[in-house]
Design an enzyme around this catalytic site. Structure first.
Site, PDB file in Angstrom:
ATOM      1  CE1 TYR A 130      -3.832   2.034   0.309  1.00  0.00           C
ATOM      2  CE2 TYR A 130      -2.577   3.626   1.949  1.00  0.00           C
ATOM      3  CZ  TYR A 130      -3.738   3.513   0.931  1.00  0.00           C
ATOM      4  OH  TYR A 130      -4.689   4.353   0.817  1.00  0.00           O
ATOM      5  CD  GLN A 194     -11.718   2.582   0.426  1.00  0.00           C
ATOM      6  OE1 GLN A 194     -11.865   2.591   1.110  1.00  0.00           O
ATOM      7  NE2 GLN A 194     -11.691   3.792  -0.697  1.00  0.00           N
ATOM      8  CG  ASN A 217      -5.891   6.976   6.369  1.00  0.00           C
ATOM      9  OD1 ASN A 217      -6.320   5.407   6.466  1.00  0.00           O
ATOM     10  ND2 ASN A 217      -6.687   7.772   5.390  1.00  0.00           N
ATOM     11  CB  THR A 240       5.149  10.011  10.746  1.00  0.00           C
ATOM     12  OG1 THR A 240       6.778   9.724  10.469  1.00  0.00           O
ATOM     13  CG2 THR A 240       5.124  11.346  10.556  1.00  0.00           C
ATOM     14  CD  GLN A 262       9.419  12.631  10.525  1.00  0.00           C
ATOM     15  OE1 GLN A 262      10.283  13.028   9.822  1.00  0.00           O
ATOM     16  NE2 GLN A 262       8.537  11.681  10.013  1.00  0.00           N
ATOM     17  CG  HIS A 265       5.551  12.937   7.147  1.00  0.00           C
ATOM     18  ND1 HIS A 265       5.591  12.290   5.955  1.00  0.00           N
ATOM     19  CD2 HIS A 265       6.995  12.843   7.381  1.00  0.00           C
ATOM     20  CE1 HIS A 265       6.663  11.954   5.497  1.00  0.00           C
ATOM     21  NE2 HIS A 265       7.678  12.157   6.439  1.00  0.00           N
ATOM     22  CD  GLU A 331       7.756   6.523  11.845  1.00  0.00           C
ATOM     23  OE1 GLU A 331       7.772   6.269  10.517  1.00  0.00           O
ATOM     24  OE2 GLU A 331       7.503   7.645  12.252  1.00  0.00           O
ATOM     25  CG  HIS A 332      11.832   8.755  11.524  1.00  0.00           C
ATOM     26  ND1 HIS A 332      10.497   8.862  11.550  1.00  0.00           N
ATOM     27  CD2 HIS A 332      12.276   8.033  10.394  1.00  0.00           C
ATOM     28  CE1 HIS A 332       9.977   8.545  10.490  1.00  0.00           C
ATOM     29  NE2 HIS A 332      10.980   8.012   9.674  1.00  0.00           N
ATOM     30  CG  ASP A 365      11.842  10.578   5.356  1.00  0.00           C
ATOM     31  OD1 ASP A 365      11.604   9.454   5.947  1.00  0.00           O
ATOM     32  OD2 ASP A 365      11.157  11.521   5.561  1.00  0.00           O
ATOM     33  CD  GLU A 419       4.322 -31.635  27.484  1.00  0.00           C
ATOM     34  OE1 GLU A 419       3.819 -32.259  26.335  1.00  0.00           O
ATOM     35  OE2 GLU A 419       5.212 -30.763  27.414  1.00  0.00           O
ATOM     36  CG  HIS A 424       2.691 -36.462  22.147  1.00  0.00           C
ATOM     37  ND1 HIS A 424       1.146 -36.323  22.287  1.00  0.00           N
ATOM     38  CD2 HIS A 424       2.828 -35.111  21.591  1.00  0.00           C
ATOM     39  CE1 HIS A 424       0.701 -35.335  21.703  1.00  0.00           C
ATOM     40  NE2 HIS A 424       1.922 -34.246  21.335  1.00  0.00           N
TER      41      HIS A 424
END
Length: 434
Positions: A130, A194, A217, A240, A262, A265, A331-332, A365, A419, A424
Site C-alpha cells: 500500500y 477498501q 492513515n 509519524t 517531520q 507529514h 520511529e525516527h 526517507d 504432559e 505422543h
C-alpha cells in the site's frame, strides 16, 4: 509553539511511567473500526462493484475498473521529469544495495549423528503493497516496499494507491513511474480501508494476497487490524514521529528544520526534542516560527508542533536523555551530540537512528539506503522496520534416522508422561517395534 516538559532535578521514573509523561499522538483505531468493518465486508461480499461505489463516494472518482492499465504505467515513466527519474533510480540502487545484505541462507544443524534440523527461508508467495496518496503521494514508499519484497523472492507483487481526480482517476504519476521503474505491472487505483479489503478478499482482477505492507492513515491501519490473520501485516502504523537527542554542540537551525520536516507529514505527526541544554531549547524555539512561516504547509506543521504529541523535554544530562529516548522508542531518532555514534550505540529502542549532523531523517526517507517503513507509537520497543526478513518465513526441516530416534525414545517417554500425552510416546515406540 512547542511545549516544554522539564524532567530535570529529580530521579527519572521507570520506563513505563516515563513513556506516559512524554508527548505522543493518540490514535484510537478502535474508534474507526465501526466505519471500516462494513466497508471491508461490502468488498468481501460484492467485490469490484463495492469498490467502485466506495471509491466514488470517498474519493470522487467513478471508474468501472480500478486496475491501472499497462499503458498508463509506461506513459508515467516516459513523462517523468528526468531529475525525478534520476533520483528514483539512485534511491532504488541504494535501497537494493542495503537490503541485498539482508538475504537469509538456509542452515543445517547436525544435532546428533543421524539427526539434523534445517532452517529454510521461503518468501511469502503474494503481497499487496500500500502506498499512501492523501496529504502527500509517497512515491518513495513504492521503493521501500517493493525492493525488499523483490530481494526476498516474492513472486507476485501488487501495489494499491488512491486515485487522484486531477490525474484522471489514476494514482499519482510519480507513484506509477516508480512502479514502472521497478517492473511492477499490477497496480490498482484504490485507497483507504477498501484497498486493504481488496488485497485481503480479492476483487475485480486482484487475487487475494498473503501479506499486506505499507503505511497509511487510521482507516488503513484499522482495516489491517481487522483482516490480520486472514492476511499477514507488517505493523499497525500510527502517525509519524521524530525524536532528536541533542546537546549544546547541535546547530539549532538543523534541529528546528528537522522537527519541522517531520511535522510536515501530518497534523498528528510528533516532533520531540530531548536535550540537557536550555540554551539549545531556547534557540530552537526562537527559530521555529520563522522556518515554519517559510514553508508551504505551514498550517499543517503548526498544528503538529502545537499538538500534545510534540514538545521539548529538558533533562539533566545525556545519560538521562538516553533513558528518555529509550522510553519513547521513536520511529525516527536523531542523535546530534558530541561523539554521536557512541551515544547512538547506547540506544536500545528506535525504528531507525540518524547519527550526527549530516544524517537527517529526510535522508533516510528517500535515499540513504535504509528503509523508511518503521514502527511508530513506541512499537520500536518490540518491532523492527520493513526489511527482506519481513517477507520471509522460516521453516524447520527435521530429519532423524532410525538410530537417532531410538536414542531419544526414553526422553520422549519422560516428557510425554509429564504432559500426560501418552500417544505422543506411543508414536515413537511403535517405530521401535516395527
Amino acid at each position: 509553539m512547542l511545549a516544554r516538559i522539564d524532567l530535570r532535578g529529580n530521579a527519572l521514573p521507570g520506563v513505563r511511567e516515563l513513556a506516559g509523561l512524554l508527548p505522543r499522538a493518540a490514535t484510537d483505531i478502535d474508534s474507526v473500526l465501526a466505519t471500516v468493518r462494513p466497508l471491508c465486508e461490502d468488498v468481501r461480499l460484492r467485490g469490484a462493484q463495492a469498490v467502485r461505489e466506495i471509491t466514488a463516494r470517498l474519493d470522487g472518482v467513478d471508474a468501472e475498473d480500478f486496475a491501472v492499465p499497462q499503458e498508463a504505467l509506461t506513459r508515467a515513466l516516459a513523462e517523468c521529469d528526468p531529475t525525478l527519474r534520476e533520483a528514483l533510480e539512485e534511491s532504488i540502487a541504494r535501497v537494493r544495495k542495503v537490503h541485498a545484505d539482508q538475504r537469509r541462507t538456509d542452515v543445517t544443524t547436525e544435532v546428533v549423528a543421524g539427526g539434523t534440523v534445517t532452517e529454510r527461508w521461503l518468501p511469502v508467495r503474494r503481497v499487496g503493497l500500500y502506498v499512501p496518496g492523501g496529504l502527500a503521494p509517497l512515491l518513495s514508499s513504492v521503493v521501500m516496499n517493493v525492493v525488499p519484497a523483490q530481494i526476498a523472492g516474492v513472486e507476485s507483487i501488487a501495489v494499491a494507491s488512491p486515485p487522484q481526480r486531477d490525474n484522471g482517476g489514476l494514482p499519482d504519476p510519480g507513484v506509477l513511474a516508480a512502479c514502472a521503474l521497478l517492473g511492477v505491472t499490477e497496480v490498482y487505483a484504490v485507497g483507504g480501508a477498501q484497498a486493504i479489503a481488496v488485497f485481503g478478499y480479492g476483487a475485480g482482477s486482484c487475487e487475494p494476497v498473503d501479506m499486506v505492507t505499507g503505511p497509511g492513515n487510521v482507516y488503513v491501519t484499522a482495516a489491517k487490524r481487522l483482516l490480520r490473520g486472514l492476511i499477514g501485516i507488517d505493523s499497525e502504523a500510527g502517525p509519524t514521529e521524530v525524536a532528536i537527542l541533542a546537546d549544546d554542540t547541535a546547530d539549532p537551525a538543523h534541529v528546528a528544520a528537522d522537527l519541522i520536516s517531520q511535522a510536515e507529514h501530518d497534523p498528528l505527526a510528533g516532533a520531540v526534542l530531548v536535550t540537557p541544554s536550555e540554551e539549545l531549547a531556547d534557540a530552537v524555539l526562537t527559530l521555529v516560527p520563522g522556518q515554519v512561516a517559510a514553508t508551504k504547509h505551514s498550517d499543517r506543521i503548526t498544528t503538529a508542533l502545537e499538538g500534545t504529541q510534540s514538545g521539548i523535554v529538558l533533562v539533566d544530562d545525556l545519560d538521562a536523555g538516553v533513558r528518555v529516548v529509550d522510553a519513547y522508542a521513536a520511529e525516527h531518532l536523531e542523535i546530534q551530540t558530541q561523539r554521536p555514534r557512541e551515544v547512538a550505540m547506547r540506544v536500545r529502542n528506535a525504528g531507525a537512528i540518524f547519527v550526527g549532523a549530516w544524517s537527517p531523517v529526510s535522508l533516510g526517507d528517500y535515499i540513504a539506503g535504509s528503509n523508511h517503513v518503521l514502527p511508530t507509537g513506541g512499537c520500536a520497543r518490540h518491532s523492527s522496520g520493513l526489511s527482506v526478513q519481513s517477507f520471509l518465513r522460516g521453516i524447520h526441516l527435521v530429519e532423524y534416522d532410525e538410530q537417532a530416534l531410538a536414542d531419544v525414545a526414553g526422553h520422549v517417554d519422560a516428557l510425554a508422561g509429564a504432559e500426560d500425552l501418552p500417544a505422543h510416546a506411543a508414536a515413537v515406540r511403535v517405530r521401535q517395534r516395527s
